[in-house]
Write an enzyme that holds these catalytic residues in place. Structure first.
Site, short mmCIF file in Angstrom:
data_model
loop_
_atom_site.label_atom_id
_atom_site.label_comp_id
_atom_site.label_asym_id
_atom_site.label_seq_id
_atom_site.Cartn_x
_atom_site.Cartn_y
_atom_site.Cartn_z
N GLU A 38 0.80 -1.23 0.00
CA GLU A 38 0.00 0.00 0.00
C GLU A 38 0.84 1.28 0.00
O GLU A 38 0.63 2.17 0.82
CB GLU A 38 -0.98 -0.02 1.19
CG GLU A 38 -1.92 -1.22 1.12
CD GLU A 38 -2.86 -1.36 2.31
OE1 GLU A 38 -2.86 -0.48 3.19
OE2 GLU A 38 -3.59 -2.37 2.37
N ASN A 59 2.28 -4.74 -3.33
CA ASN A 59 0.88 -5.12 -3.13
C ASN A 59 0.05 -3.87 -2.84
O ASN A 59 0.48 -3.00 -2.08
CB ASN A 59 0.83 -6.08 -1.92
CG ASN A 59 -0.51 -6.72 -1.72
OD1 ASN A 59 -1.15 -7.18 -2.68
ND2 ASN A 59 -0.97 -6.77 -0.47
N HIS A 115 -10.19 -6.15 -2.56
CA HIS A 115 -11.27 -6.03 -1.58
C HIS A 115 -12.43 -5.36 -2.31
O HIS A 115 -12.43 -4.14 -2.50
CB HIS A 115 -10.82 -5.17 -0.38
CG HIS A 115 -9.74 -5.83 0.44
ND1 HIS A 115 -9.97 -6.97 1.16
CD2 HIS A 115 -8.44 -5.51 0.62
CE1 HIS A 115 -8.86 -7.33 1.78
NE2 HIS A 115 -7.91 -6.46 1.46
N GLU A 159 -5.80 -10.54 -1.68
CA GLU A 159 -6.64 -10.36 -0.48
C GLU A 159 -8.11 -10.31 -0.85
O GLU A 159 -8.88 -9.54 -0.27
CB GLU A 159 -6.25 -9.07 0.26
CG GLU A 159 -4.78 -8.98 0.62
CD GLU A 159 -4.43 -7.76 1.46
OE1 GLU A 159 -5.34 -7.10 2.00
OE2 GLU A 159 -3.23 -7.46 1.57
N ASP A 166 -11.92 -10.42 -1.19
CA ASP A 166 -13.18 -10.72 -0.52
C ASP A 166 -14.25 -9.87 -1.20
O ASP A 166 -13.94 -8.88 -1.85
CB ASP A 166 -13.16 -10.53 1.00
CG ASP A 166 -12.47 -9.28 1.48
OD1 ASP A 166 -12.37 -8.31 0.70
OD2 ASP A 166 -12.05 -9.23 2.65
#
Ligand code: 9MR
Length: 657
Positions: free
Chosen positions: A324, A367, A402, A431, A433
């Site tokens: 990030e 990432n 996400h 990651e 979801d």
């Protein structure tokens, strides 16, 4: 006394400030076992019911206040904010079981914030964990603290207690309950995700409790990769300068090795979960970005990566080296973290160079989240392109993904993947979801059926896309194992979310079928008697030799509505000629010539050479007996453009109208 073993930290914590803990969410929730209460202390018998003070507090059953009945527990003489009423649960709590703890609290006078905590010890080393964070309490009324706690380590002391944030004021406590819901066995007769999706490892982010019991079974059945969700972050691995601690991560790594799972290391460098000392000078003052500050910080970074990297060596095949770092709202696209303000881009350069030295064979990733948003994607692209141009060893771009049930589109996600292909990096979904919420103001006590359906389609479409880009993508990881433990329960607000493939009782959701066999979306979660699966990016059926009839039969009208040199437009109508409705459909056909679908509406498509699979859109999945659904598409062709002659719908051959 429990057996002792050299084990550790890591728990599943879900903090909620008020009573409601969401209940099971899958279709068969009514069949889920009822909770079992293991502690119920109401102080009505006039005793302290096993509670003790953590220090010199005076505890007594009191009639001065009562939440229920006529008595509560009065706690006076507190000498520190962290001292308060505690209950020993060493012989009550089992490792791997998720307990719901509920207490009612009020102040005797004034106001403060109260929180519910756990102290666990092993061989005199204590760890403290927050089950419910600071919650306002006053002398004017009762406040409930409810949270869940899962012990994942061996301990020789375990208690929960109530403490306060600022004062040592006297407290009342009442109606303390602890309950758990017995684990539902996982479904062993459904296809393993990892055996269906074979193009790349499929992973889950985990915390300590998820390698135990039914969770551990679910994890090793379906996944062939893990990411420790918190255990490898700086605050866990180097909490104090030069003091390295692997107690959280070691059991997870050992589990992965024992079960043959790949491991993604997450993460060497982040602006969160990094202890304050990292950005302080030796005298404790804050670094400001002088040359000395920069040198010290880069030294610390190098030392951190050398130690943590070497501790696991080649066991961890991929590392999120930096996490990030992009802020697309900045003119240079860089997040103004302490890392950046003190070192500029050098922290990224140092991190990758040192990681390469210590881990010569690991895939080294950068990432980030929202990389499907054009501005963010492009800022990341520019950074990677610049650094690679300098020879910085970046092997991989990680897309966190996400996302939610209505965002982003497949097209945006495809553009994200395509963007990085020319850079010669591998890409990983790190990651993923899919939240059931589309705004911060929504709050569902149980996930609505239509959201779960949209979620299943989103998983279906995204996995179809990832598989289509199998040559560019080397791993897909979900940020969690099942809906009983997701960071989205507290972010962006506290509410129950359900973003993963398995529900809170570890049973397969439609989202799971979206990945494994989209024809089963919306059907019962009960295991099929003969599970269907596919090992290619483009699920196809083995249709029966003649057109079907009876409950499941279909008729297809395929029309070319426009044609020009090299291109054409098509229209397909599906009619359900059977007696049973379709609740989700997949239409397969083979093109006979060199024809490629380039765009499709009212459905989604995957094409693998000549094999085409079209899936329903969220709004046209249900086709009642006698009803129909249509979709249209644009395609390209070379040579000739014959209409396909054979179609199958969810495995049944259709007649061609
Ligand atoms: O899952 C992690 C959660 O338990 C932590 O509380 C949280 C805050 O630091 O970090 C979560 O993981 C994050 C990941 O490390 C980086 N991308 C966003 C993830 C969700 O916040």
């Amino acid at each position: 006394m429990r057996a002792l073993a050299r084990l550790t930290v890591a728990t599943t914590l879900i903090a909620v400030s008020t009573a409601a803990i969401a209940v099971a969410t899958h279709a068969d929730a009514a069949d889920a076992p009822a909770p079992i209460t293991v502690i119920n202390a109401d102080f009505e018998d006039g005793t302290v019911e096993g509670f003790t003070g953590r220090s010199a507090e005076v505890l007594a059953a009191s009639t001065a206040q009562a939440h229920g009945g006529t008595r509560s527990l009065s706690v006076t003489g507190r000498t520190a904010t962290w001292n308060g009423p505690a209950l020993n649960v060493l012989d009550t709590f089992e490792k791997g079981t998720s307990y719901t703890i509920s207490v009612w609290v009020r102040m005797a006078d004034g106001s403060d914030s109260a929180r519910l905590s756990v102290e666990r010890r092993l061989a005199d080393t204590a760890n403290y964990e927050t089950v419910v964070g600071n919650t306002a309490v006053t002398s004017g009324g009762w406040v409930n603290l409810t949270g869940r706690y899962t012990l994942s380590t061996d301990v020789d002391h375990l208690s929960f207690y109530v403490e306060t944030a600022s004062t040592t004021g006297s407290l009342f406590l009442d109606d303390v309950t602890v309950s758990y819901t017995p684990a539902v066995p996982i479904q062993t007769d459904i296809p393993n995700v990892k055996s269906v999706v074979t193009e790349f490892p499929v992973g889950a982010a985990i915390t300590g409790a998820e390698i135990l019991g039914e969770h551990g079974q679910l994890l090793s059945k379906h996944f062939n990769s893990i990411t420790p969700g918190n255990a490898l972050k700086w605050d866990a691995t180097e909490p104090a300068a030069g003091t390295f601690n692997y107690t959280q991560a070691d059991p997870l790594i050992a589990y992965a090795k024992a079960n043959g799972l790949a491991i993604r290391g997450h993460t060497f460098v982040w602006h969160n979960q990094t202890p304050a000392w990292v950005f302080q000078r030796a005298d404790g003052t804050a670094m400001t970005g002088t040359a000395d500050d920069k040198a010290l910080l880069l030294d610390r970074l190098e030392n951190h990566i050398r130690n943590v990297g070497a501790h696991y060596g080649s066991a961890i095949g991929t590392w999120d080296v930096v996490n990030e770092v992009i802020d697309e709202s900045q003119s240079d696209g860089m997040r103004r973290s302490s890392w950046y303000t003190i070192t500029g881009l050098d922290y990224i350069r140092t991190a990758f160079k040192v990681a390469r030295e210590v881990l010569p064979t690991a895939k080294l990733c950068i990432n980030d989240y929202n990389t499907n948003v054009a501005a963010k994607r492009d800022a990341l692209y520019n950074l990677v392109s610049t650094l690679k141009g300098e020879g910085i060893p970046i092997d991989c771009v990680g897309h966190q993904m996400h996302i939610n049930v209505s965002w982003p589109t497949v097209a945006e996600t495809e553009a994200m993947i395509q963007k990085f292909v020319p850079l010669g990096v591998t890409q990983q979904i790190t990651e993923m979801d899919v939240s059931i919420y589309t705004s911060s103001s929504e709050n569902f006590p149980t996930p609505p059926a239509d959201r779960l359906l949209s979620q299943a389609y989103k998983y279906r479409d995204m996995f179809a896309l990832f598989r289509k880009y199998a040559s560019a993508i080397s791993s897909v990881t979900l940020w969690g194992l099942a809906d009983d433990n997701t960071w989205l329960d507290t972010y962006p607000v506290s509410r129950k979310d359900a973003p993963l493939l398995f529900d809170t009782t570890l049973q397969a959701k439609s989202a799971y079928w979206g990945v494994v066999d989209p024809t089963r979306i919306g059907t019962t979660t009960t295991a099929p008697t003969s599970p269907s699966s596919s090992s290619t990016g483009n699920p196809t059926d083995s249709p029966s030799p003649s057109a079907s009839s009876g409950a499941n039969s279909c008729s297809i009208t395929y029309r070319v509505t426009g044609s020009w040199q090299g291109g054409f437009q098509g229209d397909v109508k599906i009619t359900n000629t059977g007696t049973a409705p379709y609740s989700a459909w997949r239409l397969n056909w083979q093109f006979a010539a060199d024809q490629t679908i380039t765009q499709l509406w009212n459905g989604s498509v995957t094409q693998n050479e000549n094999s085409v699979a079209v899936f329903n859109a969220a709004w046209n999945g249900v086709v009642p007996a006698g009803g129909s659904a249509s979709f249209g598409f644009l395609g390209s062709w070379t040579g000739s453009n014959p209409a396909p002659t054979s179609f199958s719908m969810n495995g049944n051959v259709c007649t061609v109208a």
